[in-house]
Design a protein around this motif. Structure first.
Motif, PDB file in Angstrom:
ATOM      1  N   GLU A   1      13.326  -3.531   8.811  1.00 45.15           N
ATOM      2  CA  GLU A   1      14.227  -3.783   7.465  1.00 45.15           C
ATOM      3  C   GLU A   1      13.311  -3.648   6.245  1.00 45.15           C
ATOM      4  O   GLU A   1      13.844  -2.808   5.511  1.00 45.15           O
ATOM      5  N   ILE A   2      12.220  -4.086   6.199  1.00 44.13           N
ATOM      6  CA  ILE A   2      11.212  -3.743   5.113  1.00 44.13           C
ATOM      7  C   ILE A   2      10.908  -2.308   5.068  1.00 44.13           C
ATOM      8  O   ILE A   2      10.973  -1.689   3.784  1.00 44.13           O
ATOM      9  N   ARG A   3      10.427  -1.697   6.038  1.00 41.17           N
ATOM     10  CA  ARG A   3      10.065  -0.193   6.227  1.00 41.17           C
ATOM     11  C   ARG A   3      11.337   0.414   5.492  1.00 41.17           C
ATOM     12  O   ARG A   3      11.054   1.315   4.676  1.00 41.17           O
ATOM     13  N   ASP A   4      12.535   0.281   6.230  1.00 39.48           N
ATOM     14  CA  ASP A   4      13.926   1.059   5.864  1.00 39.48           C
ATOM     15  C   ASP A   4      13.911   0.881   4.343  1.00 39.48           C
ATOM     16  O   ASP A   4      14.158   1.944   3.661  1.00 39.48           O
ATOM     17  N   VAL A   5      14.147  -0.312   3.575  1.00 40.28           N
ATOM     18  CA  VAL A   5      14.492  -0.551   2.287  1.00 40.28           C
ATOM     19  C   VAL A   5      13.362   0.173   1.362  1.00 40.28           C
ATOM     20  O   VAL A   5      13.731   0.728   0.269  1.00 40.28           O
ATOM     21  N   LEU A   6      12.068   0.364   2.055  1.00 42.41           N
ATOM     22  CA  LEU A   6      11.137   0.607   0.969  1.00 42.41           C
ATOM     23  C   LEU A   6      11.322   2.190   1.045  1.00 42.41           C
ATOM     24  O   LEU A   6      10.986   2.929   0.039  1.00 42.41           O
ATOM     25  N   LEU A   7      11.605   2.903   2.008  1.00 41.60           N
ATOM     26  CA  LEU A   7      11.501   4.031   2.158  1.00 41.60           C
ATOM     27  C   LEU A   7      12.770   4.657   1.508  1.00 41.60           C
ATOM     28  O   LEU A   7      12.861   5.751   1.012  1.00 41.60           O
TER      29      LEU A   7
ATOM     30  N   ILE B   1       5.843   6.588  -5.841  1.00 40.80           N
ATOM     31  CA  ILE B   1       6.639   7.109  -4.452  1.00 40.80           C
ATOM     32  C   ILE B   1       5.566   6.843  -3.202  1.00 40.80           C
ATOM     33  O   ILE B   1       6.125   6.387  -2.368  1.00 40.80           O
ATOM     34  N   ALA B   2       4.321   7.295  -3.473  1.00 37.85           N
ATOM     35  CA  ALA B   2       3.327   6.988  -2.655  1.00 37.85           C
ATOM     36  C   ALA B   2       3.049   5.851  -2.216  1.00 37.85           C
ATOM     37  O   ALA B   2       2.746   5.433  -0.995  1.00 37.85           O
ATOM     38  N   GLU B   3       2.772   4.792  -3.176  1.00 42.31           N
ATOM     39  CA  GLU B   3       2.844   3.266  -2.939  1.00 42.31           C
ATOM     40  C   GLU B   3       4.086   2.697  -2.143  1.00 42.31           C
ATOM     41  O   GLU B   3       3.462   2.185  -1.081  1.00 42.31           O
ATOM     42  N   LEU B   4       5.129   3.076  -2.295  1.00 41.30           N
ATOM     43  CA  LEU B   4       6.285   2.851  -1.690  1.00 41.30           C
ATOM     44  C   LEU B   4       6.054   3.091  -0.112  1.00 41.30           C
ATOM     45  O   LEU B   4       6.469   2.278   0.800  1.00 41.30           O
ATOM     46  N   ILE B   5       5.752   4.344  -0.109  1.00 40.76           N
ATOM     47  CA  ILE B   5       5.535   5.080   1.460  1.00 40.76           C
ATOM     48  C   ILE B   5       4.250   4.150   2.209  1.00 40.76           C
ATOM     49  O   ILE B   5       4.371   4.160   3.331  1.00 40.76           O
ATOM     50  N   ARG B   6       3.373   4.305   1.506  1.00 34.83           N
ATOM     51  CA  ARG B   6       2.299   3.464   2.147  1.00 34.83           C
ATOM     52  C   ARG B   6       2.507   2.262   2.494  1.00 34.83           C
ATOM     53  O   ARG B   6       2.286   1.641   3.739  1.00 34.83           O
ATOM     54  N   ALA B   7       3.280   1.354   1.516  1.00 32.07           N
ATOM     55  CA  ALA B   7       3.622   0.065   1.825  1.00 32.07           C
ATOM     56  C   ALA B   7       4.581  -0.019   3.117  1.00 32.07           C
ATOM     57  O   ALA B   7       4.638  -0.905   3.724  1.00 32.07           O
ATOM     58  N   ALA B   8       5.426   1.056   3.124  1.00 37.11           N
ATOM     59  CA  ALA B   8       6.343   1.162   4.295  1.00 37.11           C
ATOM     60  C   ALA B   8       5.878   1.109   5.650  1.00 37.11           C
ATOM     61  O   ALA B   8       6.226   0.609   6.658  1.00 37.11           O
ATOM     62  N   ASN B   9       4.444   1.947   5.737  1.00 35.77           N
ATOM     63  CA  ASN B   9       3.812   1.855   6.724  1.00 35.77           C
ATOM     64  C   ASN B   9       2.813   0.869   7.145  1.00 35.77           C
ATOM     65  O   ASN B   9       2.205   0.854   8.033  1.00 35.77           O
ATOM     66  N   GLU B  10       2.870   0.174   6.165  1.00 36.14           N
ATOM     67  CA  GLU B  10       1.925  -1.063   6.227  1.00 36.14           C
ATOM     68  C   GLU B  10       2.406  -2.458   6.293  1.00 36.14           C
ATOM     69  O   GLU B  10       2.054  -3.384   5.322  1.00 36.14           O
ATOM     70  N   THR B  11       3.874  -2.634   6.656  1.00 38.76           N
ATOM     71  CA  THR B  11       4.774  -3.909   6.139  1.00 38.76           C
ATOM     72  C   THR B  11       3.934  -5.087   6.769  1.00 38.76           C
ATOM     73  O   THR B  11       4.128  -6.292   6.167  1.00 38.76           O
ATOM     74  N   ASP B  12       3.132  -4.987   7.859  1.00 35.88           N
ATOM     75  CA  ASP B  12       2.502  -5.987   8.312  1.00 35.88           C
ATOM     76  C   ASP B  12       1.291  -6.872   7.416  1.00 35.88           C
ATOM     77  O   ASP B  12       1.082  -8.019   7.499  1.00 35.88           O
ATOM     78  N   LYS B  13       0.969  -5.912   6.483  1.00 34.70           N
ATOM     79  CA  LYS B  13      -0.085  -6.508   5.479  1.00 34.70           C
ATOM     80  C   LYS B  13       0.697  -6.821   4.081  1.00 34.70           C
ATOM     81  O   LYS B  13      -0.068  -7.369   3.088  1.00 34.70           O
ATOM     82  N   LEU B  14       1.738  -6.788   4.040  1.00 38.66           N
ATOM     83  CA  LEU B  14       2.701  -7.300   2.585  1.00 38.66           C
ATOM     84  C   LEU B  14       3.081  -8.553   2.713  1.00 38.66           C
ATOM     85  O   LEU B  14       3.608  -9.147   3.808  1.00 38.66           O
ATOM     86  N   SER B  15       3.088  -9.323   1.710  1.00 41.87           N
ATOM     87  CA  SER B  15       3.388 -10.725   1.459  1.00 41.87           C
ATOM     88  C   SER B  15       4.941 -10.701   1.088  1.00 41.87           C
ATOM     89  O   SER B  15       5.504  -9.478   0.620  1.00 41.87           O
ATOM     90  N   PRO B  16       5.964 -11.607   1.401  1.00 43.54           N
ATOM     91  CA  PRO B  16       7.137 -11.492   0.676  1.00 43.54           C
ATOM     92  C   PRO B  16       7.225 -11.012  -0.835  1.00 43.54           C
ATOM     93  O   PRO B  16       7.982 -10.746  -1.234  1.00 43.54           O
ATOM     94  N   TYR B  17       6.060 -11.734  -1.652  1.00 43.41           N
ATOM     95  CA  TYR B  17       6.051 -11.560  -2.923  1.00 43.41           C
ATOM     96  C   TYR B  17       5.814  -9.986  -3.082  1.00 43.41           C
ATOM     97  O   TYR B  17       6.456  -9.727  -4.148  1.00 43.41           O
ATOM     98  N   GLU B  18       4.838  -9.583  -2.564  1.00 43.09           N
ATOM     99  CA  GLU B  18       4.576  -8.088  -2.653  1.00 43.09           C
ATOM    100  C   GLU B  18       5.750  -7.251  -2.292  1.00 43.09           C
ATOM    101  O   GLU B  18       6.145  -6.170  -3.178  1.00 43.09           O
ATOM    102  N   ILE B  19       6.618  -7.785  -1.168  1.00 39.66           N
ATOM    103  CA  ILE B  19       7.746  -6.792  -0.955  1.00 39.66           C
ATOM    104  C   ILE B  19       8.858  -6.909  -2.113  1.00 39.66           C
ATOM    105  O   ILE B  19       9.381  -5.708  -2.726  1.00 39.66           O
ATOM    106  N   SER B  20       8.784  -7.937  -2.470  1.00 38.75           N
ATOM    107  CA  SER B  20       9.964  -8.177  -3.921  1.00 38.75           C
ATOM    108  C   SER B  20       9.586  -7.707  -4.844  1.00 38.75           C
ATOM    109  O   SER B  20      10.123  -6.824  -5.641  1.00 38.75           O
TER     110      SER B  20
END
Length: 96
Positions: A73-79, A8-27
């Motif tokens: 959209e990435i932020r919203d779906v991860l949250l 859960i913490a990893e998802l929230i952290r990723a949602a706050n750093e969407t600019d650092k994520l590749s499409p593969y990491e998001i998927s």
């Protein structure tokens, strides 16, 4: 910290750093979320829906479209994924 809480913490952290994520990491995060939600639903006895409004279906679509999603959209779906998993964790913790 449990593995679920850490995820859960990893998802929230990723949602706050969407600019650092590749499409593969998001998927990959979304696919892990789907697996986690399905597993937790089985444990709680909550059945998923095969209708178009099931969050798992939304997550699958977002995972497949990861390359074309906006940062918002990435932020919203991860949250959303983090929120569903957190809610299921609360239900499971209440059963113990």
């Amino acid at each position: 910290m449990s593995l679920t809480t850490a995820f859960i913490a990893e998802l929230i952290r990723a949602a706050n750093e969407t600019d650092k994520l590749s499409p593969y990491e998001i998927s990959r995060l979304l696919d892990r979320s789907i697996d986690t939600i399905r597993d937790m639903r089985r444990q709680t006895g909550i059945a998923g829906s095969h209708r178009s409004r099931d969050v798992v279906i939304d997550l699958q679509v977002a995972s497949a479209r990861a390359r074309g999603l906006s940062a918002a959209e990435i932020r919203d779906v991860l949250l959303d994924a983090a929120d569903i998993i957190r809610t299921l964790k609360i239900v499971l913790d209440g059963k113990e």
